[in-house]
Design a protein around this motif. Structure first.
Motif, short mmCIF file in Angstrom:
data_model
loop_
_atom_site.label_atom_id
_atom_site.label_comp_id
_atom_site.label_asym_id
_atom_site.label_seq_id
_atom_site.Cartn_x
_atom_site.Cartn_y
_atom_site.Cartn_z
N UNK A 143 0.83 -1.21 0.00
CA UNK A 143 0.00 0.00 0.00
C UNK A 143 0.86 1.26 0.00
N UNK A 144 2.02 1.20 0.64
CA UNK A 144 2.90 2.36 0.65
C UNK A 144 3.49 2.61 -0.73
N UNK A 145 3.86 1.55 -1.43
CA UNK A 145 4.39 1.72 -2.78
C UNK A 145 3.33 2.28 -3.72
N UNK A 146 2.08 1.84 -3.56
CA UNK A 146 1.02 2.36 -4.42
C UNK A 146 0.83 3.86 -4.19
N UNK A 147 0.77 4.26 -2.92
CA UNK A 147 0.61 5.68 -2.62
C UNK A 147 1.81 6.48 -3.09
N UNK A 148 3.01 5.93 -2.88
CA UNK A 148 4.22 6.62 -3.31
C UNK A 148 4.24 6.82 -4.82
N UNK A 149 3.86 5.80 -5.58
CA UNK A 149 3.87 5.91 -7.03
C UNK A 149 2.91 7.00 -7.51
N UNK A 150 1.71 6.98 -6.97
CA UNK A 150 0.73 8.00 -7.35
C UNK A 150 1.22 9.39 -6.99
N UNK A 151 1.75 9.52 -5.79
CA UNK A 151 2.22 10.82 -5.32
C UNK A 151 3.37 11.34 -6.18
N UNK A 152 4.33 10.49 -6.47
CA UNK A 152 5.48 10.92 -7.28
C UNK A 152 5.03 11.36 -8.68
N UNK A 153 4.10 10.63 -9.26
CA UNK A 153 3.59 11.03 -10.57
C UNK A 153 2.91 12.39 -10.50
N UNK A 154 2.12 12.60 -9.45
CA UNK A 154 1.45 13.88 -9.31
C UNK A 154 2.44 15.03 -9.08
N UNK A 155 3.45 14.77 -8.26
CA UNK A 155 4.48 15.79 -8.02
C UNK A 155 5.18 16.15 -9.33
N UNK A 156 5.49 15.14 -10.13
CA UNK A 156 6.22 15.37 -11.37
C UNK A 156 5.38 16.12 -12.41
N UNK A 157 4.08 16.12 -12.24
CA UNK A 157 3.23 16.87 -13.16
C UNK A 157 3.10 18.34 -12.75
N UNK A 158 3.49 18.64 -11.53
CA UNK A 158 3.44 20.04 -11.07
C UNK A 158 4.82 20.68 -11.02
N UNK A 159 5.86 19.88 -10.74
CA UNK A 159 7.22 20.39 -10.58
C UNK A 159 8.14 19.68 -11.57
N UNK A 160 9.28 20.29 -11.94
CA UNK A 160 10.17 19.72 -12.96
C UNK A 160 11.08 18.63 -12.40
#
Length: 210
Positions: A143-160
């Motif tokens: 569950x932590x990896x799933x949340x981490x993956x989603x979060x990292x993708x979202x961060x990368x769409x807002x920041x370079x």
């Protein structure tokens, strides 16, 4: 059939409210500051940490208390060794996958300490810190990896974002988290980011698994 990595793909558009992620429980920390001017447009690093308080104990809320300066220093003998510590991270992911946010990502959280990576020092200035509930060297939950993956993708769409690393990679010899129990190959497969975005020490395993 979709894989868990595909299920972790972010929604479109990503759920941001300024520098706050709408999927996270918001618990503002006083431990933050303004990013130096040159860094505000160069937030290109995600730093992965691990933390548990007391070490190896999960789910008691002590991490949230530490990041908001409300921890009872007398509640456990271990806390005497960190008494008065003022730190924070942008995000914290519990063993269940629950996501917390303490600092606006446009601001500087206090998670990295003395550090250097990709030719730049003071990684707090231009990074986003993510703490995983766990003990360095031990395994983390799916569950932590799933949340981490989603979060990292979202961060990368807002920041370079151009790099992701562990605390151990930006402060070698001083820090060891998230440690050997963290599966960098799983993260790379979930994110589908090229190997050069990952720490050099992790690339042989990533390339071997590709």
């Amino acid at each position: 059939m979709t894989t868990w990595a595909e299920e972790a793909a972010p929604a479109d558009p990503p759920p941001w409210d300024g520098g706050w992620h709408r999927a996270a429980t918001r618990l503002p920390s006083p431990n933050h500051g303004t990013r130096p001017a040159p860094a505000r447009s160069a937030i290109d690093l995600i730093v992965v940490h691990s933390i548990s308080l007391p070490p190896g104990e999960y789910g008691g809320g002590a991490v949230q208390q530490l990041f908001t300066n409300t921890l009872d220093w007398d509640a456990h003998p271990y806390y005497q060794s960190i008494r008065g510590l003022a730190v924070s991270s942008h995000f914290f992911i519990e063993r269940t996958g629950a996501l917390w946010q303490f600092v606006d990502c446009d601001l500087r959280a206090w998670h990295a300490g003395q550090s250097a990576y990709r030719g730049r020092s003071q990684c707090n200035d231009d990074s986003i810190g993510i703490e995983l509930e766990g003990l360095e060297g031990l395994a983390f939950e799916p569950a932590q990896y799933r949340t981490l993956a989603t979060l990292c993708q979202d961060i990368a769409r807002r920041y370079p974002i151009a790099h992701i690393a562990g605390h151990e990679h930006i402060a070698p010899g001083r820090k060891q988290d998230p440690g050997l129990g963290f599966d960098w190959v799983k993260v790379q497969k979930a994110l589908r980011w090229p190997p050069h975005r990952f720490p050099a020490a992790t690339r042989p395993a990533i390339l071997a698994a590709s």
